[in-house]
Write a protein that holds these residues in place. Structure first.
Motif, mmCIF file in Angstrom:
data_model
loop_
_atom_site.group_PDB
_atom_site.id
_atom_site.type_symbol
_atom_site.label_atom_id
_atom_site.label_comp_id
_atom_site.label_asym_id
_atom_site.label_seq_id
_atom_site.Cartn_x
_atom_site.Cartn_y
_atom_site.Cartn_z
ATOM 1 N N ASP A 103 -24.945 7.627 4.130
ATOM 2 C CA ASP A 103 -23.716 7.038 3.635
ATOM 3 C C ASP A 103 -23.002 6.393 4.811
ATOM 4 O OD1 ASP A 103 -21.725 7.600 0.984
ATOM 5 O OD2 ASP A 103 -20.810 6.847 2.818
ATOM 6 N N GLU A 105 -20.041 5.612 5.447
ATOM 7 C CA GLU A 105 -18.719 6.078 5.861
ATOM 8 C C GLU A 105 -18.767 7.405 6.612
ATOM 9 O OE1 GLU A 105 -16.104 4.226 5.686
ATOM 10 O OE2 GLU A 105 -17.234 2.691 4.642
ATOM 11 N N LEU A 106 -19.937 8.031 6.664
ATOM 12 C CA LEU A 106 -20.040 9.328 7.333
ATOM 13 C C LEU A 106 -20.647 9.145 8.720
ATOM 14 C CD1 LEU A 106 -21.416 11.513 4.392
ATOM 15 C CD2 LEU A 106 -19.055 11.144 5.057
ATOM 16 N N LEU A 114 -25.801 15.585 4.777
ATOM 17 C CA LEU A 114 -25.897 14.949 3.451
ATOM 18 C C LEU A 114 -27.355 14.778 3.030
ATOM 19 C CD1 LEU A 114 -24.630 13.375 1.030
ATOM 20 C CD2 LEU A 114 -24.797 11.326 2.414
ATOM 21 N N ARG A 148 -22.134 3.129 9.670
ATOM 22 C CA ARG A 148 -22.058 1.678 9.445
ATOM 23 C C ARG A 148 -21.950 0.900 10.760
ATOM 24 N NH1 ARG A 148 -16.193 1.024 9.684
ATOM 25 N NH2 ARG A 148 -15.468 2.967 8.819
ATOM 26 N N TYR B 37 -20.633 16.986 -0.227
ATOM 27 C CA TYR B 37 -20.791 15.876 0.721
ATOM 28 C C TYR B 37 -20.605 14.524 0.034
ATOM 29 C CZ TYR B 37 -22.791 19.429 3.800
ATOM 30 O OH TYR B 37 -22.992 20.534 4.560
ATOM 31 N N LEU B 38 -21.159 14.399 -1.174
ATOM 32 C CA LEU B 38 -21.017 13.131 -1.901
ATOM 33 C C LEU B 38 -19.557 12.864 -2.232
ATOM 34 C CD1 LEU B 38 -24.074 13.227 -4.335
ATOM 35 C CD2 LEU B 38 -23.703 11.613 -2.480
ATOM 36 N N ILE B 40 -16.912 13.935 -0.499
ATOM 37 C CA ILE B 40 -16.225 13.528 0.731
ATOM 38 C C ILE B 40 -16.530 12.058 1.031
ATOM 39 C CG2 ILE B 40 -16.102 13.891 3.223
ATOM 40 C CD1 ILE B 40 -16.799 16.838 2.675
ATOM 41 N N ALA B 41 -17.805 11.703 0.920
ATOM 42 C CA ALA B 41 -18.196 10.325 1.223
ATOM 43 C C ALA B 41 -17.499 9.340 0.303
ATOM 44 C CB ALA B 41 -19.713 10.181 1.098
ATOM 45 N N ARG B 44 -13.791 8.930 1.132
ATOM 46 C CA ARG B 44 -13.616 8.129 2.337
ATOM 47 C C ARG B 44 -13.933 6.674 2.099
ATOM 48 N NH1 ARG B 44 -16.093 10.958 7.435
ATOM 49 N NH2 ARG B 44 -15.315 13.010 6.899
ATOM 50 N N GLN B 45 -14.933 6.454 1.276
ATOM 51 C CA GLN B 45 -15.343 5.095 0.968
ATOM 52 C C GLN B 45 -14.231 4.349 0.254
ATOM 53 O OE1 GLN B 45 -18.565 5.198 -1.677
ATOM 54 N NE2 GLN B 45 -19.190 3.107 -1.369
ATOM 55 N N GLY B 48 -11.789 3.666 2.949
ATOM 56 C CA GLY B 48 -12.334 2.985 4.115
ATOM 57 C C GLY B 48 -12.212 1.478 4.022
ATOM 58 N N ASN B 49 -12.357 0.813 5.145
ATOM 59 C CA ASN B 49 -12.346 -0.642 5.202
ATOM 60 C C ASN B 49 -11.019 -1.246 4.787
ATOM 61 O OD1 ASN B 49 -14.968 -0.860 6.111
ATOM 62 N ND2 ASN B 49 -15.784 -0.829 4.035
ATOM 63 N N LYS B 111 -26.828 4.234 -6.370
ATOM 64 C CA LYS B 111 -27.675 5.098 -5.542
ATOM 65 C C LYS B 111 -29.160 4.803 -5.804
ATOM 66 C CE LYS B 111 -24.532 7.540 -3.451
ATOM 67 N NZ LYS B 111 -24.311 7.438 -2.029
ATOM 68 N N LYS B 113 -31.400 3.261 -4.192
ATOM 69 C CA LYS B 113 -32.315 3.438 -3.055
ATOM 70 C C LYS B 113 -32.700 4.902 -2.869
ATOM 71 C CE LYS B 113 -31.305 -0.429 -0.018
ATOM 72 N NZ LYS B 113 -30.164 -0.750 0.843
ATOM 73 N N LEU B 125 -24.746 12.922 -9.267
ATOM 74 C CA LEU B 125 -24.045 11.675 -8.921
ATOM 75 C C LEU B 125 -22.785 11.468 -9.770
ATOM 76 C CD1 LEU B 125 -27.151 9.395 -8.295
ATOM 77 C CD2 LEU B 125 -25.674 10.481 -6.603
#
Lengths: 252, 284
Positions: A103, A105-106, A114, A148, B37-38, B40-41, B44-45, B48-49, B111, B113, B125
């Motif tokens: 991910d 962002e991590l 993860l 990233r 973990y997913l 948290i990600a 943040r996502q 983020g940006n 997801k 990939k 998910l």
């Protein structure tokens, strides 16, 4: 009592429903192969019966689109067979496309945890491996930065280090040896060979026939989704190379 | 020999509906770390940006409140007393719903990939996406606290019963999130349709108006009335409004009924998801 073979497939087949598949280019390229059945299904693999015994390292060879990767995906449990059966015993590691599950962002450590969680490796084991994985990936000060910000090489190195951190019973490899720069590639190759030695069964998909002949005990040739040759690595690969040469001469 | 202790990792036989549901629930419990973990990600996502980062978790609901406050306040000539609080008690849970379902609808698709490279229970998910949206919901409680500074007389201990209503809402969003995430793999239009469907249900539920006002409007239209009664969100929004705005106890009996009604939906959605899951890596 006989222990089960690490891998056994009985009449296994995987089909794609082409109506659901959106990628037109793929559709075109496979319809050319004329492997569609009456209902419009494309059989990427069909009628695969195979037993891989303890200690075998099996190379899977064949042209592009022969079903090599589909076979690995099926063994990994990512694709379920649409007919026949698949049974794999023991923990599995797949070295398919490196860097799966990261991910952006991590940071490195969080991503290691993860991916470990995706793979189902207990967090306590994964946490202990973190320093070792970071060391092997050799990403230095970037360990605390988000993924990233990584270069593609750093990403690949971290991906490889995570994917190979735990030694599996069954190892599935799909041409990943070309990771990173020359020095890393040597390190990576050594680690893969080490994992191969420790694993109870290895399935190795490759176009690099020479390396396959040197460290595989057995080879399987796929063509059009079916097994067309199966036997000792050296003889199957030699026969395949001879066939390719004949083909090349015939077309020129 | 060590071989005998090795367990079958790929190729477990297919089970009946109950076995499938039980196995899927077990696999999620087993992967609770992955869920964490997913989540948290994802949180943040979302932040983020952007320049202000996770501050948007608080700003978004506050700005939405401001927009509705001025627009609806102007259109309706007789706004409720403490109108901002009245609105926000509905906007807050509604944002949660639309973020949860909108996020879940895309959760599996993005997801693709990982799904083609690692075998894991895909159902984590949509669940992770749902829990990420719950984090945003909790951040939205900060602007709510500010509103109580403006209307201190509206603040009662009943406010603290919000987690109970939240659980009921979560129970209803879970099956929807699971189903939409699976369906949008096959029909990408789902997330587009969802946006509009959510907007329509927003106006159909007592979000901008009080429940009584809607009843007045619907009096001569029994079928629409039935629709409102069948909308679990209508019950949930009313409960939020009871505790946040009216300062009274919610109708816990009704809420319990709404919660129990969600269980069969959840079980069916888990089963359907599991049956569709093998196709995900093939279609994406």
């Amino acid at each position: 009592m006989n222990a089960p073979h690490p891998i056994s497939l009985k009449g296994a087949g995987v089909r794609y429903n082409m109506r659901l598949k959106r990628k037109r280019s793929v559709r075109k390229s496979v319809t050319k192969a004329a492997r569609l059945d009456a209902q419009g299904y494309f059989w990427a693999l069909r009628d695969i019966t195979l037993e891989i015994q303890e200690g075998e390292t099996v190379a899977v060879i064949g042209a592009n689109g022969a079903g090599k990767s589909t076979l690995l995906l099926m063994l990994a449990g990512i694709l379920e067979p649409d007919e026949g059966s698949v049974a794999v015993y023991g923990s599995i590691s797949t070295l398919l496309h490196i860097g799966a599950g990261f991910d952006d962002e991590l940071n490195a450590e969080e991503n290691i945890l993860l991916v470990g969680a995706f793979l189902g490796i207990p967090a306590s084991i994964m946490k202990k491996r973190v320093p070792e994985i970071l060391e092997f990936a050799d990403i230095g000060d970037f360990a605390s930065a988000e993924v990233r910000t990584y270069s593609s090489g750093m990403r690949a190195r971290l991906g490889f280090s995570v994917a190979t951190a735990v030694s599996p019973d069954v190892l599935l490899v799909d041409e990943v040896l070309s990771t990173g720069d020359a020095s890393f590639r040597d390190k990576a190759r050594a680690r893969i060979l080490d994992l191969m030695k420790k694993a109870r069964a290895v399935v190795y998909v490759t176009h690099d026939l020479d390396s396959a002949a040197s460290f595989c005990t057995r080879a399987i040739e796929l063509e059009g989704g079916k097994i067309v040759a199966d036997g000792p690595a050296k003889s199957v690969i030699a026969a395949y190379q001879a066939k390719m040469e004949r083909k090349a001469k015939g077309s020129s | 020999m060590a071989t005998a202790s090795l367990r079958l990792t790929v190729g477990r036989p297919r089970r009946g509906p109950i076995g499938t549901i039980a196995e899927t629930i077990k696999s999620v419990v087993h992967r609770r770390r992955l869920l964490l973990y997913l989540t948290i990600a994802k949180v943040r996502q979302d932040g983020g940006n952007s320049l202000l980062g996770n501050l948007w978790l608080i700003l978004d609901p506050a700005i939405q409140l401001a927009i509705y406050y001025f627009l609806v306040g102007m259109v309706l000539d007789r706004p409720q007393p403490a109108f901002a609080l009245f609105l926000f008690s509905a906007i807050l849970p509604w944002r949660w719903l639309s973020m949860a379902l909108g996020g879940a609808a895309n959760s599996v698709r993005v997801k693709d990939k990982v799904m083609r490279q690692i075998a894991f229970p895909h159902i984590v998910l949509p669940i992770a996406s749902l829990s990420a949206s719950s984090v945003s919901f909790l951040f939205g409680l900060l602007p709510l606290c500010c509103l109580y500074l403006i209307y201190p007389e509206r603040f009662t201990p009943w406010v603290f019963s919000f987690p109970l209503i939240g659980v009921v809402q979560l129970l209803w969003m879970l099956p929807l999130a699971i189903l939409f995430s699976a369906l949008s793999v096959f029909f990408r239009d789902i997330s587009n349709i969802l946006t509009h469907a959510l907007r329509v249900t927003f106006y159909l539920s007592p979000a901008l108006f009080s429940y009584d006002r809607i009843l007045e409007i619907l009096e001569e239209r029994p079928p629409a009335r039935l629709l409102l009664d069948l909308n679990p969100m209508a019950w949930i929004l009313t409960a939020y409004r009871d505790i946040f705005y009216e300062g009274r106890s919610a109708d816990w009996g009704a809420l319990l009924g709404v919660a129990l009604a969600s269980i069969p939906f959840t079980l069916v959605s888990i089963y359907l998801f599991r049956r569709m899951a093998p196709s995900f890596p093939k279609v994406l």
